[in-house]
Design an enzyme around this catalytic site. Sequence first.
Site, PDB file in Angstrom:
ATOM      1  N   PHE A 396       0.848  -1.191   0.000  1.00  0.00           N
ATOM      2  CA  PHE A 396       0.000   0.000   0.000  1.00  0.00           C
ATOM      3  C   PHE A 396       0.886   1.244   0.000  1.00  0.00           C
ATOM      4  CE2 PHE A 396      -4.208  -1.709   1.976  1.00  0.00           C
ATOM      5  CZ  PHE A 396      -4.222  -2.713   1.020  1.00  0.00           C
ATOM      6  N   GLU A 397       0.654   2.123  -0.936  1.00  0.00           N
ATOM      7  CA  GLU A 397       1.428   3.347  -1.056  1.00  0.00           C
ATOM      8  C   GLU A 397       0.494   4.546  -1.145  1.00  0.00           C
ATOM      9  OE1 GLU A 397       4.293   3.035  -4.232  1.00  0.00           O
ATOM     10  OE2 GLU A 397       4.855   0.997  -3.694  1.00  0.00           O
ATOM     11  N   GLY A 398       1.079   5.716  -1.360  1.00  0.00           N
ATOM     12  CA  GLY A 398       0.286   6.919  -1.569  1.00  0.00           C
ATOM     13  C   GLY A 398      -0.630   7.223  -0.401  1.00  0.00           C
TER      14      GLY A 398
END
Length: 610
Positions: A396-398
């Site tokens: 999971f990024e951003g």
Amino acid sequence: MERARVQRARPLVRRPLVTVLTAAALAASGMTALTSAARAADADLARNGGFESALDGWTCTAGTTVTSPVHSGTAALKATPAGADNARCSQTVSVKPDSQYTLSGYVQGTYVYLGASGTGTTDVSTWAQSAPDWQQLTTTFRTGPSTTKVTIYTHGWYGTGAYHADDISLTGPGGETQQPPAVPGGLKTGSVTSSSVALSWSPVPGATGYAVYRDGAKVSTVTGTSTTVSGLTPSTAYSFQVTAVNDAGESARSATVTATTAQRPDDGGGSSDLPAHALVGYLHASFANGSGYTRMADVPDSWDVIDLAFGEPTSVTSGDIRFERCRVAECPNVESDAEFKAAIKAKQAAGKKVLISIGGQNGQVQLTTTAARDKFVSSVSAIIDEYGLDGLDIDFEGHSLSLNADDTDFKNPKTPVIVNLISAVKTLKAKYGDGFVLTMAPETFFVQLGYQYYGTGKWGGQDPRAGAYLPVIHALRDDLTLLHVQDYNSGSIMGLDNQYHSMGGADFHIAMTDMLLTGFPVAGDANNVFPPLRPDQVAIGMPASTQAGNGHVSPAEVNKALNCLTKKTDCGSYATHGTWPALRGLMTWSINWDRYSNWEFQKNFDAYFG
């Protein structure tokens, strides 16, 4: 990732009127001038005001000592405001009621403050708007009729850069002298598991808290007379000591007790059948980009964990994850579904793990509702079942993970996107059993930045994503096979030495990995420590080539990092808090980019651990 910039208006400072009174005027007004004898009785009450003993006696949110510049002696304070933190350093001093005091110190920098609080009358501060060279600041105050302690402090201002302070003194009559507490006695071990040791000791009169040391390094501070030290490695001997603490300082360390953690049973994390040192890589299974498409069957046997990039949601909040293989138009050499599945089975027969990686740069996932959580479980299960995969990688990024303003304890999260993700992964683990492989690939912003900042912070205004992976990692640490933080595409991050470390060399990887294996106070709170992970749960994330991401380092620098962490050689200026020969290995973005670079990353790994 750019942090949210915090802007605060500078305060309006009212300058005091200065009145000069003669001795006759003082007498006429009923006030009495200080006699020579009274002045002689005054003392400097500030402890370690010249910072010659590092930060002993001081509590700093963001500070360290330097040898240059100094006003006198061999050391001075350097503190750097950042975000919503003004880099305050303070200490509490014993004083006498209804007495006069003078606070003084030398500063360098822009908007540097010196002050006293808790005086019982009017709290005071003075400041230098611009001090390119050492400038003395002085202020005075009188204590209230029942005041026995005051706090003296210095701090900078938001976004104005580092400041320096030296030779801070508080002159006046000394209060009741307080000594550090006695050394704690009766230290003993209690329950010992494969990853934790329970400790208890006898109370010490006058102590306000206790510091716990593991193998000579402080790991936590507690108010009671017992604690459990967790995050330990199975079948490993540890030594423990305890000190007692009060406002006057810290006692000497107690006698040492030792304990050897139990052998780990089937750890349930799917890591027991990984090799002692594993190579992890992402395979561009749903796109090609400039590196080209690599067929599953063409992945060399050196790769022990293969993460399929990526499963992505149908919408940010749907929880509905889909995995679409690269289309022929983009990947002319793509294999058929049947060939792809057959190649996965062949890899697994050779002892390799193949996982679905969820998220990536473009796959924002926010499980804001229980319905989204349940859809996440069912859709990820469908992908795992269709391709016969070994488990899940959370990438999971951003803006996938962030913390609500009232979510301040990583051990007890309450933000829905955090709580629902933890619940979803635990459900998947329960469904697939002990062989389920769980890995995570967060960015440094979501993990190590938590040493300085957690969520929006005490005063608000910080990026709510800061440290947001910590509650997920902590809640799932017993199920976690591997954590491989992305030590790339990262800004400078403060390490446990309170210095900022930047990409481009072994130092960054050493400092960032040491934090995971040592544990660290979250947002600088010594009473809220993120426990260390086992070394077999940690791999170092690096880009495979200069094209793969910012922060690529040469094989020589990779080897320096491994040498330092596993052998305590080639460490450079950063002093690690241990030696971890069981460090699991390396992760890279990506297998495709490494193939593009003639397998440089893989070949170096094979040579080092071969």
